[in-house]
Design a protein around this motif. Sequence first.
Motif, short mmCIF file in Angstrom:
data_model
loop_
_atom_site.label_atom_id
_atom_site.label_comp_id
_atom_site.label_asym_id
_atom_site.label_seq_id
_atom_site.Cartn_x
_atom_site.Cartn_y
_atom_site.Cartn_z
N MET A 1 -52.67 30.75 6.36
CA MET A 1 -51.27 30.50 6.68
C MET A 1 -50.61 29.66 5.59
SD MET A 1 -48.67 29.92 9.45
CE MET A 1 -49.48 30.27 10.93
N ALA B 1 -54.58 33.37 -5.85
CA ALA B 1 -53.14 33.18 -5.65
C ALA B 1 -52.55 32.21 -6.69
CB ALA B 1 -52.87 32.67 -4.24
N GLY C 1 -46.85 30.75 -1.09
CA GLY C 1 -46.47 31.96 -1.81
C GLY C 1 -45.00 32.32 -1.62
N LYS C 2 -44.50 32.13 -0.41
CA LYS C 2 -43.09 32.43 -0.13
C LYS C 2 -42.16 31.63 -1.02
CE LYS C 2 -39.58 31.98 3.47
NZ LYS C 2 -39.28 31.53 4.82
N ASP D 1 -49.73 31.59 2.50
CA ASP D 1 -48.54 32.44 2.66
C ASP D 1 -47.26 31.62 2.51
OD1 ASP D 1 -50.16 34.67 3.16
OD2 ASP D 1 -50.22 34.24 5.32
#
Length: 188
Positions: free
Chosen positions: A1, A35, A7-8, A4
């Motif tokens: 989570m 990532a 990353g956003k 993410d």
Amino acid sequence: MLIDILGKYKVKATFFVVGDWVDNYPESVKALHDAGHEVMNHSNTHAHMSQLSKDEIIADVEACNDKIEAVTGVRPTLIRPPYGEYDDNVITAIRSIGMEPIQWDVDSLDWKDLEAPEIIKRVTGKVQSGSIVLFHNAALHTPEALPTIIETLLQEGYTFVPISEIILPQPYTIDHTGRQLPADAQAS
């Protein structure tokens, strides 16, 4: 989570992981690395390093380094000693193997399961230029707090970088607030 959320917002962070966590979640460690996040050392066993000998510290740190490198292909250069504990012996041992110990100046206290609004207030109210903020990947309310923290700090003009991009190379001194200064800055 968390990966993410970061990353956003296109935020790259430094994750300090324990060797046992690498053993149990190698796919998560690889995902962090893939990532673009730094994966660094938080010890192999989460021991109280100030109670260990130099050789025991080195063995523990190197065991974790070996595990992280086996998963990511990159050997850590930074360590966040467990519990924030360090003394001259810990620092000397860590630096003897070419690594740099890291501390933080803003503790989110997310590990105490504070509610998201409390975490947000703690972090956004204490951050200043060059701050290192401590979060924990398994904390209950961090995923809820993180987007607001990132958005608030971005609006205030802050940028986010992995720790290796803000620490100074030797020689440096540390002032009374815990901030690094180039060694020649003290003479000014």
